[in-house]
Enzyme design. Sequence first.
Site, PDB file in Angstrom:
ATOM      1  N   CYS A   2     -25.951  17.611 -17.214  1.00 12.53           N
ATOM      2  CA  CYS A   2     -26.036  19.043 -17.579  1.00 12.53           C
ATOM      3  C   CYS A   2     -25.090  19.038 -18.828  1.00 12.53           C
ATOM      4  CB  CYS A   2     -25.335  19.994 -16.643  1.00 12.53           C
ATOM      5  SG  CYS A   2     -26.016  19.867 -14.938  1.00 12.53           S
ATOM      6  N   ARG A  27     -29.923  18.010 -22.941  1.00 14.43           N
ATOM      7  CA  ARG A  27     -29.418  17.738 -21.468  1.00 14.43           C
ATOM      8  C   ARG A  27     -29.783  18.316 -20.175  1.00 14.43           C
ATOM      9  NH1 ARG A  27     -24.845  14.706 -22.383  1.00 14.43           N
ATOM     10  NH2 ARG A  27     -23.982  15.133 -20.408  1.00 14.43           N
ATOM     11  N   TRP A  74     -29.415  21.022 -15.426  1.00 14.89           N
ATOM     12  CA  TRP A  74     -30.168  19.979 -15.300  1.00 14.89           C
ATOM     13  C   TRP A  74     -30.075  19.971 -13.565  1.00 14.89           C
ATOM     14  CZ3 TRP A  74     -34.901  18.173 -16.996  1.00 14.89           C
ATOM     15  CH2 TRP A  74     -35.512  17.145 -16.168  1.00 14.89           C
ATOM     16  N   ASN A 100     -20.602  19.235 -14.743  1.00 15.41           N
ATOM     17  CA  ASN A 100     -21.633  18.252 -15.013  1.00 15.41           C
ATOM     18  C   ASN A 100     -21.183  17.233 -14.121  1.00 15.41           C
ATOM     19  OD1 ASN A 100     -23.548  16.763 -15.832  1.00 15.41           O
ATOM     20  ND2 ASN A 100     -22.258  16.214 -17.600  1.00 15.41           N
ATOM     21  N   GLY A 101     -22.173  16.857 -13.427  1.00 11.02           N
ATOM     22  CA  GLY A 101     -21.887  15.643 -12.300  1.00 11.02           C
ATOM     23  C   GLY A 101     -22.375  15.989 -10.669  1.00 11.02           C
ATOM     24  N   GLU A 480     -44.779  -3.181 -15.552  1.00 13.52           N
ATOM     25  CA  GLU A 480     -44.009  -2.211 -16.029  1.00 13.52           C
ATOM     26  C   GLU A 480     -43.831  -2.590 -17.410  1.00 13.52           C
ATOM     27  OE1 GLU A 480     -43.556   0.744 -16.010  1.00 13.52           O
ATOM     28  OE2 GLU A 480     -41.808   1.201 -17.173  1.00 13.52           O
ATOM     29  N   LYS A 484     -44.834  -0.644 -20.870  1.00 15.68           N
ATOM     30  CA  LYS A 484     -43.790  -0.295 -21.775  1.00 15.68           C
ATOM     31  C   LYS A 484     -44.201  -0.953 -23.304  1.00 15.68           C
ATOM     32  CE  LYS A 484     -41.899   2.337 -20.804  1.00 15.68           C
ATOM     33  NZ  LYS A 484     -42.507   2.452 -19.324  1.00 15.68           N
ATOM     34  N   GLU A 487     -47.493   0.556 -24.686  1.00 24.62           N
ATOM     35  CA  GLU A 487     -47.653   2.325 -25.047  1.00 24.62           C
ATOM     36  C   GLU A 487     -46.706   2.715 -26.413  1.00 24.62           C
ATOM     37  OE1 GLU A 487     -45.768   5.134 -22.186  1.00 24.62           O
ATOM     38  OE2 GLU A 487     -44.590   3.564 -21.440  1.00 24.62           O
ATOM     39  N   HIS A 503     -57.645 -18.305 -12.972  1.00 25.23           N
ATOM     40  CA  HIS A 503     -58.881 -17.671 -12.185  1.00 25.23           C
ATOM     41  C   HIS A 503     -59.289 -16.818 -13.641  1.00 25.23           C
ATOM     42  CE1 HIS A 503     -58.069 -19.035  -8.412  1.00 25.23           C
ATOM     43  NE2 HIS A 503     -56.810 -18.562  -8.397  1.00 25.23           N
ATOM     44  N   LYS A 602     -45.407  13.370 -22.568  1.00 25.31           N
ATOM     45  CA  LYS A 602     -44.307  12.857 -21.506  1.00 25.31           C
ATOM     46  C   LYS A 602     -44.952  13.176 -20.334  1.00 25.31           C
ATOM     47  CE  LYS A 602     -40.356  11.541 -19.919  1.00 25.31           C
ATOM     48  NZ  LYS A 602     -40.520   9.925 -19.830  1.00 25.31           N
TER      49      LYS A 602
HETATM   50  C1  AGP Z   1     -44.463   5.761 -18.578  1.00 25.75           C
HETATM   51  O1  AGP Z   1     -43.628   5.222 -19.842  1.00 25.75           O
HETATM   52  C2  AGP Z   1     -45.463   6.777 -19.167  1.00 25.75           C
HETATM   53  N1  AGP Z   1     -44.851   7.918 -19.935  1.00 25.75           N
HETATM   54  C3  AGP Z   1     -46.251   7.199 -18.138  1.00 25.75           C
HETATM   55  O2  AGP Z   1     -47.137   6.055 -17.900  1.00 25.75           O
HETATM   56  C4  AGP Z   1     -45.742   7.907 -17.014  1.00 25.75           C
HETATM   57  O3  AGP Z   1     -45.107   7.056 -16.108  1.00 25.75           O
HETATM   58  C5  AGP Z   1     -46.981   8.707 -16.153  1.00 25.75           C
HETATM   59  O4  AGP Z   1     -47.675   9.492 -16.984  1.00 25.75           O
HETATM   60  C6  AGP Z   1     -46.484   9.416 -15.020  1.00 25.75           C
HETATM   61  O5  AGP Z   1     -45.602  10.465 -15.097  1.00 25.75           O
HETATM   62  P1  AGP Z   1     -44.757  10.872 -14.231  1.00 25.75           P
HETATM   63  O6  AGP Z   1     -43.848  10.046 -13.529  1.00 25.75           O
HETATM   64  O7  AGP Z   1     -44.216  12.046 -14.688  1.00 25.75           O
HETATM   65  O8  AGP Z   1     -45.825  11.414 -13.023  1.00 25.75           O
END
Ligand code: AGP
Length: 607
Positions: A2, A27, A74, A100-101, A480, A484, A487, A503, A602
């Site tokens: 927060c 925040r 938050w 905040n916490g 993962e 990263k 993207e 394979h 996002k």
């Molecule tokens: C991950 O870095 C991306 N931003 C994307 O793959 C994300 O994880 C995916 O869209 C799922 O989002 P969510 O966790 O908010 O559901």
Amino acid sequence: MCGIVSYIGHRKAVPVLIEGLEKLEYRGYDSAGIATVLDGRIWCEKAVGRISVVAGRVEGKNIPSAVGIGHIRWATHGRPSDINSHPHTDCSGRFAVAHNGIIENFAELKAELQEKGHEFKSQTDTEVLPHLLEELYQGDLVGAVRQAVARLEGSYALAILSSEEPDKIVAVRKDSPLVVGLGQGENFLASDVTAILEYTRDVYILENGDMAVITADGVQLTDREGLPIQREIFHVEWDPVRAEKGGYDHFMLKEIHEQPRALCDTMAGRLKTDHVELAEVSISPETIKALPKIFIVACGTSYHAGMVGKYVIEKLARIPVEVDFASEFRYRDPMLKPEDLVIVISQSGETADTMAALREAKRVGSRILAITNVVGSSVAREADDIIYTWAGPEISVASTKAYTTQVLSLVMLALYFGQVRGTINHEEAEELFTALRLLPEQVETILEQATAIKTIADKIAQNEHVFFIGRSIDHGAALEGALKLKEISYLHAEAYAAGELKHGPLALITNGVPVIALATQDDVYDKMLSNIQEVKAREGYVIAVANEGNEDVANFADEVFYIPRTVKAASAILTVIPLQFLAYYVSLARGCDVDKPRNLAKSVTVE
Ligand code: AGP
């Protein structure tokens, strides 16, 4: 996470508070509120939603008071609502607190205060504080705050205002950030300097245990025993944009560095001495013991957390787990039964594909457990049980602290299920508890080696293809790492179970092609070495991630990045950190927009 802003001085406080909170909206933006002293009493204006709601309500009121505290929320405990917004006040309306916490022992304090007749209005942990002050105040606000804080367990940055002593604001800091802004005839408090740069660049950065008493004319700093302390005045050189990122160049880098705190907060109040408590999970022990199967559905990074979750739950709780892309789940006519558990993972809690999968599971009648970072999100509202990842807002499109806290949540869930089902013995549980508590410190040691990763990143940044390989839980981490990298740097990155190389994918390995080989799993280490040698035999460029102390791997790989050793179940949380840095620095080297990569959002709220 927060945001707090406070002011005392010669200006009207309300505009200073509103502007400061607007600058802290990154925040948290679930709700906001301000408190001041008017006609000898605490006066509060607070509301769910953005700070603009409160700003609209106070516009034109011309409130004369020159002292006040403000908060932007938050949510962690208690969904976003007017009544759960800060500042919180006591029964008598003489004390207002912005926090905040996480107060880990709020439940027992709340029960004790209710026993004494205190009436609580909200579901928050914070509200115990003004009632504690009401209970303890005997004419000395500072003394009452010191006594109240001595009762608290957890993390807190506090700003406290009282109509009994309106000439001061009392602040305390433990684990959550708080700075004191120093002005001429005025002084400030803020969660970070962004909120007050317009008025001052000279601040005290409070340390754990510090208490600050701020008045218009000065600031007194003491330690937790009340002894005076000295703090260096820090002159802030950052511009407001950089300040919003905590001095980091990008939100992604800031959020990578926030992971120790995020892991601590996500464990707070849940990881007890010898057991796990998940307050928002109400599945009965009988149901847990009888669970026939678990489905995990998610997208992107959350799906990768689910892949690790599969290993961990099957290993610790001995329950079969299937992991599905949420976008595929409902179209494959899943053999889902009402007695199965469906775990839905979503940082934003708003991903359309994930919501659709959740509703399909509900249609079948299965119980839904959500792991999400947003209190009150669609996923949270429609699930039967919830585990919140208390990572704070994740601004960068590339998910980092959400992933590690999702994996941590899955490990805690697996531990909880394992103890209920008796599939973990006391020694195994002991080892897991010890390892989880050590994670934040271990992440810190990896964060300190960012430069070493940057060196590696600069070597591979101009390649167009990079491969990630791993076995067992390292395969989940490899997925993962590849996401990263692709993207945010737009180069082609792919992850494979290392045993799959021969394979097909091995045909892609030619001279100098970078292969990130995750070799942290002892039980498959020899196999991983063989895979590394397969790549080297085709002149690939191998960057290994291995456990500290493993000197052997350096005889086979071109580069080695060492991470601290932890238990298998938690290993992805450490393994992924260098992969986050790798993606970040390659993206920088390629001149990409780290926080807002092309074509992506996002939160993907369309199918
Ligand atoms: C991950 O870095 C991306 N931003 C994307 O793959 C994300 O994880 C995916 O869209 C799922 O989002 P969510 O966790 O908010 O559901």
